[in-house]
Write an enzyme that holds these catalytic residues in place. Structure first.
Site, PDB file in Angstrom:
ATOM      1  CG  HIS A 114      -0.119   0.003   2.536  1.00  0.00           C
ATOM      2  ND1 HIS A 114       0.464   1.134   3.066  1.00  0.00           N
ATOM      3  CD2 HIS A 114       0.181  -1.015   3.378  1.00  0.00           C
ATOM      4  CE1 HIS A 114       1.072   0.832   4.188  1.00  0.00           C
ATOM      5  NE2 HIS A 114       0.934  -0.469   4.407  1.00  0.00           N
ATOM      6  CD  GLU A 165       2.351  -5.938   8.013  1.00  0.00           C
ATOM      7  OE1 GLU A 165       2.585  -7.163   7.837  1.00  0.00           O
ATOM      8  OE2 GLU A 165       3.039  -5.033   7.522  1.00  0.00           O
TER       9      GLU A 165
END
Length: 212
Positions: free
Chosen positions: A11, A84
């Site tokens: 990202h 994550e």
């Protein structure tokens, strides 16, 4: 053999990335720089024949993916398996704060002890199992196609290791740059590496001609 091509992307930058603050599952939005990176990424990939877009269900990954998906007129499918690593009580702390207040945990983390998990978080072994399973599931849906997966630094690290057959404790010698383009191939036998950490679209002057 059915091969799936994958564009795996971290990202865009967030304020906590800039502050070296651990995000994990904490849902932090993109910064202004992160949104700029996402736009540059979308421009760089505008002519790629991307069949489907997937992202972690955390906002920073979804937002990054949506910018590219809009250029292709396609939706983004979120997948929790691309999140994550969960860092438990470490989330919100900087690296320096963890080393100061939790020195033993910081040492286990720095040494990449595979079964070490921060209190309330995941171990590297758990992360690898989750990420590889998610990518296997997604890629198997799209034989012969090109996919974009937007995830996180820890996820990209696992994918690189899986594609190069490196152990979890091997020292990291590769970059995990925000919105760098990483190319992988998936087959039922596993992942293989095509190219890594292409940041040409983030360089000064890149895409200027096409952006005017």
């Amino acid at each position: 053999m059915h091969i799936t091509r994958i564009l795996a992307v971290r990202h865009g930058e967030t304020p906590w990335n800039k502050d070296t603050r651990i995000q994990g599952h904490t849902d932090i939005p993109l910064s202004e720089t992160g949104r700029w990176q996402a736009e540059r990424l979308a421009q760089a990939l505008r002519d790629e024949p991307i069949a489907a877009f997937y992202a972690s269900d955390l906002g920073r990954a979804v937002e990054t993916a949506q910018v590219s998906a809009r250029h292709h007129g396609k939706p983004v499918t979120s997948h929790r398996g691309l999140r994550e690593r969960a860092f438990g009580r470490f989330e919100g702390l900087t690296w320096a704060e963890i080393e100061t207040h939790h020195p033993q945990d910081a040492l286990a983390w720095r040494k990449r002890v595979p079964d070490f998990a921060p209190p309330g978080g995941e171990s590297l072994l758990q992360l690898r199992e989750r990420v590889v399973a998610a990518v296997d599931e997604i890629a198997a849906r799209h034989p012969g196609e090109l996919l974009m997966l937007v995830a996180h630094g820890g996820v990209l690290d696992i994918l690189y290791r899986a594609a190069t057959r490196l152990e979890l404790q091997a020292p990291r010698t590769w970059d995990l740059t925000n919105t760098a383009v990483n190319r992988l191939l998936w087959s039922p036998e596993g992942l293989s590496l095509v190219g890594w950490a292409d940041t040409g679209h983030l360089q000064d002057g890149a895409l200027d001609e096409s952006s005017t």
